[in-house]
Design an enzyme around this catalytic site. Structure first.
Site, PDB file in Angstrom:
ATOM      1  N   HIS A 194       0.814  -1.220   0.000  1.00 45.05           N
ATOM      2  CA  HIS A 194       0.000   0.000   0.000  1.00 45.05           C
ATOM      3  C   HIS A 194       0.844   1.265   0.000  1.00 45.05           C
ATOM      4  O   HIS A 194       0.396   2.316  -0.442  1.00 45.05           O
ATOM      5  CB  HIS A 194      -1.053  -0.070   1.095  1.00 45.05           C
ATOM      6  CG  HIS A 194      -2.113  -1.031   0.683  1.00 45.05           C
ATOM      7  ND1 HIS A 194      -2.112  -2.335   1.078  1.00 45.05           N
ATOM      8  CD2 HIS A 194      -3.129  -0.907  -0.203  1.00 45.05           C
ATOM      9  CE1 HIS A 194      -3.109  -2.972   0.475  1.00 45.05           C
ATOM     10  NE2 HIS A 194      -3.737  -2.123  -0.296  1.00 45.05           N
ATOM     11  N   ARG A 295     -11.574   2.269  -3.517  1.00 37.55           N
ATOM     12  CA  ARG A 295     -11.206   1.436  -2.359  1.00 37.55           C
ATOM     13  C   ARG A 295     -11.898   2.022  -1.121  1.00 37.55           C
ATOM     14  O   ARG A 295     -11.302   2.823  -0.399  1.00 37.55           O
ATOM     15  CB  ARG A 295      -9.694   1.440  -2.154  1.00 37.55           C
ATOM     16  CG  ARG A 295      -8.898   0.643  -3.186  1.00 37.55           C
ATOM     17  CD  ARG A 295      -7.414   0.643  -2.830  1.00 37.55           C
ATOM     18  NE  ARG A 295      -6.676  -0.376  -3.531  1.00 37.55           N
ATOM     19  CZ  ARG A 295      -5.925  -0.166  -4.625  1.00 37.55           C
ATOM     20  NH1 ARG A 295      -5.835   1.035  -5.139  1.00 37.55           N
ATOM     21  NH2 ARG A 295      -5.274  -1.167  -5.173  1.00 37.55           N
ATOM     22  N   ARG A 331     -15.784  -0.717  -4.533  1.00 44.42           N
ATOM     23  CA  ARG A 331     -15.491  -2.031  -3.957  1.00 44.42           C
ATOM     24  C   ARG A 331     -15.941  -2.023  -2.502  1.00 44.42           C
ATOM     25  O   ARG A 331     -15.626  -1.076  -1.769  1.00 44.42           O
ATOM     26  CB  ARG A 331     -13.991  -2.311  -4.030  1.00 44.42           C
ATOM     27  CG  ARG A 331     -13.643  -3.570  -3.246  1.00 44.42           C
ATOM     28  CD  ARG A 331     -12.228  -3.957  -3.402  1.00 44.42           C
ATOM     29  NE  ARG A 331     -11.320  -3.087  -2.678  1.00 44.42           N
ATOM     30  CZ  ARG A 331     -10.008  -3.199  -2.726  1.00 44.42           C
ATOM     31  NH1 ARG A 331      -9.464  -4.117  -3.505  1.00 44.42           N
ATOM     32  NH2 ARG A 331      -9.233  -2.405  -2.037  1.00 44.42           N
ATOM     33  N   GLU A 421      -9.132 -12.009  -7.878  1.00 45.38           N
ATOM     34  CA  GLU A 421      -7.797 -11.850  -7.310  1.00 45.38           C
ATOM     35  C   GLU A 421      -7.326 -13.125  -6.630  1.00 45.38           C
ATOM     36  O   GLU A 421      -6.220 -13.187  -6.106  1.00 45.38           O
ATOM     37  CB  GLU A 421      -7.722 -10.629  -6.385  1.00 45.38           C
ATOM     38  CG  GLU A 421      -8.878 -10.438  -5.451  1.00 45.38           C
ATOM     39  CD  GLU A 421      -8.816  -9.112  -4.697  1.00 45.38           C
ATOM     40  OE1 GLU A 421      -7.896  -8.314  -4.895  1.00 45.38           O
ATOM     41  OE2 GLU A 421      -9.720  -8.885  -3.869  1.00 45.38           O
ATOM     42  N   ASN A 444      -2.798  -7.347  -8.148  1.00 46.23           N
ATOM     43  CA  ASN A 444      -1.839  -7.333  -7.030  1.00 46.23           C
ATOM     44  C   ASN A 444      -1.975  -8.617  -6.218  1.00 46.23           C
ATOM     45  O   ASN A 444      -1.004  -9.337  -5.975  1.00 46.23           O
ATOM     46  CB  ASN A 444      -2.095  -6.139  -6.105  1.00 46.23           C
ATOM     47  CG  ASN A 444      -2.105  -4.827  -6.853  1.00 46.23           C
ATOM     48  OD1 ASN A 444      -1.492  -4.722  -7.907  1.00 46.23           O
ATOM     49  ND2 ASN A 444      -2.781  -3.832  -6.325  1.00 46.23           N
ATOM     50  N   ASP A 445      -3.209  -8.891  -5.807  1.00 42.88           N
ATOM     51  CA  ASP A 445      -3.422 -10.112  -5.036  1.00 42.88           C
ATOM     52  C   ASP A 445      -3.342 -11.341  -5.925  1.00 42.88           C
ATOM     53  O   ASP A 445      -2.840 -12.388  -5.507  1.00 42.88           O
ATOM     54  CB  ASP A 445      -4.760 -10.047  -4.297  1.00 42.88           C
ATOM     55  CG  ASP A 445      -4.647  -9.238  -3.019  1.00 42.88           C
ATOM     56  OD1 ASP A 445      -3.673  -9.440  -2.274  1.00 42.88           O
ATOM     57  OD2 ASP A 445      -5.503  -8.379  -2.771  1.00 42.88           O
ATOM     58  N   ARG A 455       2.898 -10.001  -0.915  1.00 42.29           N
ATOM     59  CA  ARG A 455       3.117  -8.730  -1.626  1.00 42.29           C
ATOM     60  C   ARG A 455       3.744  -7.670  -0.744  1.00 42.29           C
ATOM     61  O   ARG A 455       4.207  -6.633  -1.233  1.00 42.29           O
ATOM     62  CB  ARG A 455       1.804  -8.227  -2.222  1.00 42.29           C
ATOM     63  CG  ARG A 455       0.780  -7.826  -1.192  1.00 42.29           C
ATOM     64  CD  ARG A 455      -0.598  -7.626  -1.796  1.00 42.29           C
ATOM     65  NE  ARG A 455      -0.860  -6.240  -2.125  1.00 42.29           N
ATOM     66  CZ  ARG A 455      -2.065  -5.772  -2.440  1.00 42.29           C
ATOM     67  NH1 ARG A 455      -3.108  -6.600  -2.517  1.00 42.29           N
ATOM     68  NH2 ARG A 455      -2.252  -4.511  -2.710  1.00 42.29           N
ATOM     69  N   CYS A 492      -7.748  -3.716 -12.313  1.00 40.04           N
ATOM     70  CA  CYS A 492      -7.637  -2.560 -11.418  1.00 40.04           C
ATOM     71  C   CYS A 492      -6.448  -2.680 -10.472  1.00 40.04           C
ATOM     72  O   CYS A 492      -6.287  -1.856  -9.584  1.00 40.04           O
ATOM     73  CB  CYS A 492      -8.935  -2.341 -10.643  1.00 40.04           C
ATOM     74  SG  CYS A 492      -9.332  -3.715  -9.553  1.00 40.04           S
TER      75      CYS A 492
HETATM   76  C1  PEP Z   1      -5.520  -5.952  -6.182  1.00 35.62           C
HETATM   77  O1  PEP Z   1      -5.350  -6.849  -5.353  1.00 35.62           O
HETATM   78  O2  PEP Z   1      -4.976  -5.946  -7.309  1.00 35.62           O
HETATM   79  C2  PEP Z   1      -6.384  -4.809  -5.860  1.00 35.62           C
HETATM   80  C3  PEP Z   1      -6.698  -3.930  -6.781  1.00 35.62           C
HETATM   81  O3  PEP Z   1      -6.799  -4.669  -4.568  1.00 35.62           O
HETATM   82  P1  PEP Z   1      -5.839  -4.122  -3.375  1.00 35.62           P
HETATM   83  O4  PEP Z   1      -4.543  -3.704  -3.988  1.00 35.62           O
HETATM   84  O5  PEP Z   1      -6.550  -3.024  -2.718  1.00 35.62           O
HETATM   85  O6  PEP Z   1      -5.711  -5.361  -2.535  1.00 35.62           O
HETATM   86 MG    MG Z   2      -6.669  -6.969  -3.648  1.00 36.31          MG
END
Ligand code: PEP
Ligand code: MG
Length: 544
Positions: A194, A295, A331, A421, A444-445, A455, A492
């Site tokens: 983050h 988010r 979301r 994800e 990302n996930d 991550r 996303c």
């Molecule tokens: C992701 O996991 O790609 C996502 C967009 O959600 P976050 O990064 O908030 O977990």
């Molecule tokens: Mg995510």
């Protein structure tokens, strides 16, 4: 400690560069010795401890005012104000007085008194146990002040600075004054942590996962190059000029305007990732065609009580009003793991990223919180001209998706989707898409779970790579399923912000890309430079 002269390397975020002096996030002081001799008599020690607590309360009250009045973060202000009340609690001074009378130093008396309350709260469990970290934070600050060292936490030097930290918690980043933070360097953290997401959102250069970052001395001038992933101490004027030139060249390639489309006119919507009403202006200025990921949990990272339906509806309305006639994908709260929400006690788990997080956190005793949020979203959408789409995070398969769709429909929400994800969701994309109106790939996930690489870990940052053919294959499966049933497939995650990856994603069947507003111009230019057939060709090559 020898001065660092060689460039340090890590994972770059964004394409900007900046130069400035290092300001380090101060570490928590060590536990004060139980056997150290006091500087003065008990009354003197007790007065030193009281002065330290007063100083901490003053500082936190000041920060609360900044959060409320300058940053518009009432939620963060609330948390800080609650801490001020704790610091001013007279029973703390009584406990400290008893201990200094027994011969302890001011520092040790603070430590032991807070420890006593800490144990009481921890034993009480539930909501009260979640306040333990606030008490720990207060104790660390008061001990630091009494010992004459900087308070732990984000520093506030007079001049703009490059923030160097082990890593930043979401609650730290909520209060970061990005007009004064020139760049961020963290020793931990991967490219989708983050810290990285926040830095990219604000267009500030960052390099994460930098081994040795904490050895950079306070005040050292550094050049932080997000594109190269380097942190260079004492940069030469030539190096600074070269970085600036590269940034200008990138800005020139980003002069294409209008909605996202390939060179032969196939539309690929360019949407913004936002965290709240405060991000709307940047998204609109960047020409976002809507919001692909709102988010919502970012609004409540500091809330100790669940936000009411009306509070939420007001925030959602403020976002929706920014995008009349456009899609806004909200979301539902993605709580747990790296984004704990103070009002939602989930308990300790050995593997939080694999635990009760995302939608899972609301499928049991906390379902009422999800219902309140869905009701708030539906209420906000009623009097707004934006097109509200709602999706849930951490959907494992079509059964999760169907459960969520039913809940959302009961609240009158019309366009309901799922994030993809978790690899199982991508592998089951066809049945899953039959259950929803759209999907959005959280790369990302998806990457974290496909490669089994946390991550948040800087040391595994190289595995957090959406270019990995295994990840691209999961995206392709989803893209094909979307085409087969004629439904929208977005991306996303941070992958959508990579201008080199954008044509590949389009070639894999992705129909919209949602990213930090600062990335939109370069991604738009990259799509405009390729026909759809070229995108497919690039996708085939990347899958190999
Ligand atoms: C992701 O996991 O790609 C996502 C967009 O959600 P976050 O990064 O908030 O977990
Ligand atoms: Mg995510």
């Amino acid at each position: 400690m020898a001065a660092i002269t060689e460039p340090l390397r890590g994972l770059g975020v964004g394409s900007a560069a900046a130069t400035g002096p290092v300001a380090r996030m101060a570490a928590r002081p060590a536990e004060p010795s139980a056997t150290a001799r006091p500087q003065g008599d008990p009354a003197h020690e007790s007065a030193r401890a009281a002065a330290a607590l007063r100083e901490v309360a003053r500082e936190l009250a000041r920060r609360a005012a900044v959060a409320r009045d300058e940053l518009g973060r009432a939620d963060a202000a609330e948390i800080l104000e609650a801490q001020v009340l704790m610091a001013e609690d007279p029973s703390l001074l009584d406990g400290i007085g008893e201990r200094t009378a027994a011969g302890l130093t001011a520092e040790r008396a603070i430590f032991e008194t807070f420890a006593q309350y800490r144990d009481l709260l921890a034993e009480a469990g539930g909501y009260l146990a979640d306040r333990v970290s606030d008490l720990d934070d207060l104790a660390a600050r008061a001990i630091a002040v009494a010992s004459g060292v900087p308070m732990p936490g984000v520093p506030e030097p007079a001049e703009p600075f490059v923030l160097v930290a082990l890593d930043l918690a979401p609650a730290d980043t909520a209060l970061l004054d990005l007009t004064r933070v020139l760049a961020v360097v963290t020793q931990e953290g991967g490219p989708t942590s983050h810290t990285a997401i926040l830095a990219r959102a604000r267009g500030i250069p960052a390099v994460v996962g930098v081994a040795g970052a904490l050895d950079l001395a306070e005040g050292t001038p550094v050049l932080v190059d997000g594109a190269a992933g380097t942190v260079t101490p004492h940069p030469s004027p030539d190096l600074i000029a070269a970085a600036q030139e590269r940034a200008q060249a990138r800005a020139r390639t980003a002069q294409v305007t209008g909605p996202g489309r390939t060179a032969d006119g196939v539309p690929i919507s360019l949407l913004a990732n936002i965290g709240g009403p405060g991000d709307v202006a940047d998204a609109v200025a960047a020409g976002a065609e809507g919001v692909g990921l709102f988010r919502t949990e970012f609004l409540y990272l500091g809330s100790v009580t669940p936000p009411s339906l009306e509070t939420q509806a007001q925030a959602y309305r403020a976002v929706l009003n920014g995008f009349p006639g456009c899609r806004v994908v909200a979301r539902t709260l993605d709580a747990g793991a790296d984004k704990p929400l103070p009002f939602l006690p989930l308990g300790a788990e050995p593997n939080p990223a694999l635990g009760v997080r995302g939608l899972r956190a609301f499928r049991g005793e906390h379902q009422a919180l999800l219902d309140t949020q869905l009701a708030a979203l539906a209420k906000a959408a009623q009097d707004c001209a934006a097109e509200l789409w709602v999706m849930a995070p951490m959907i494992a398969d079509e059964h999760d998706a169907a459960w969520f769709v039913q809940r959302a429909r009961e609240h009158g929400l019309q366009t309901v989707g799922a994030m993809i994800e978790v690899p199982s969701a991508a592998l089951r994309a066809e049945p899953l898409l039959s259950a929803v109106d759209f999907v959005s790939l959280g790369t990302n996930d998806l990457t974290q779970y496909a490669l089994a690489a946390d991550r948040m870990l800087g040391s595994l940052g190289s595995l957090q790579d959406p270019w990995h053919p295994a990840v691209l294959r999961l995206i392709e499966l989803t893209g094909r399923a979307g085409a087969a049933c004629g439904k929208s497939v977005g991306v996303c995650g941070e992958a959508a912000a990579d201008p080199r990856l954008a044509p590949v994603l389009a070639g894999l069947g992705v129909t919209s890309l949602s990213m930090a507003p600062s990335a939109i111009a370069e991604v738009r230019a990259a799509l405009a430079a390729h026909t759809m057939e070229q995108c497919r060709e690039l996708a085939r090559a990347a899958l190999q």
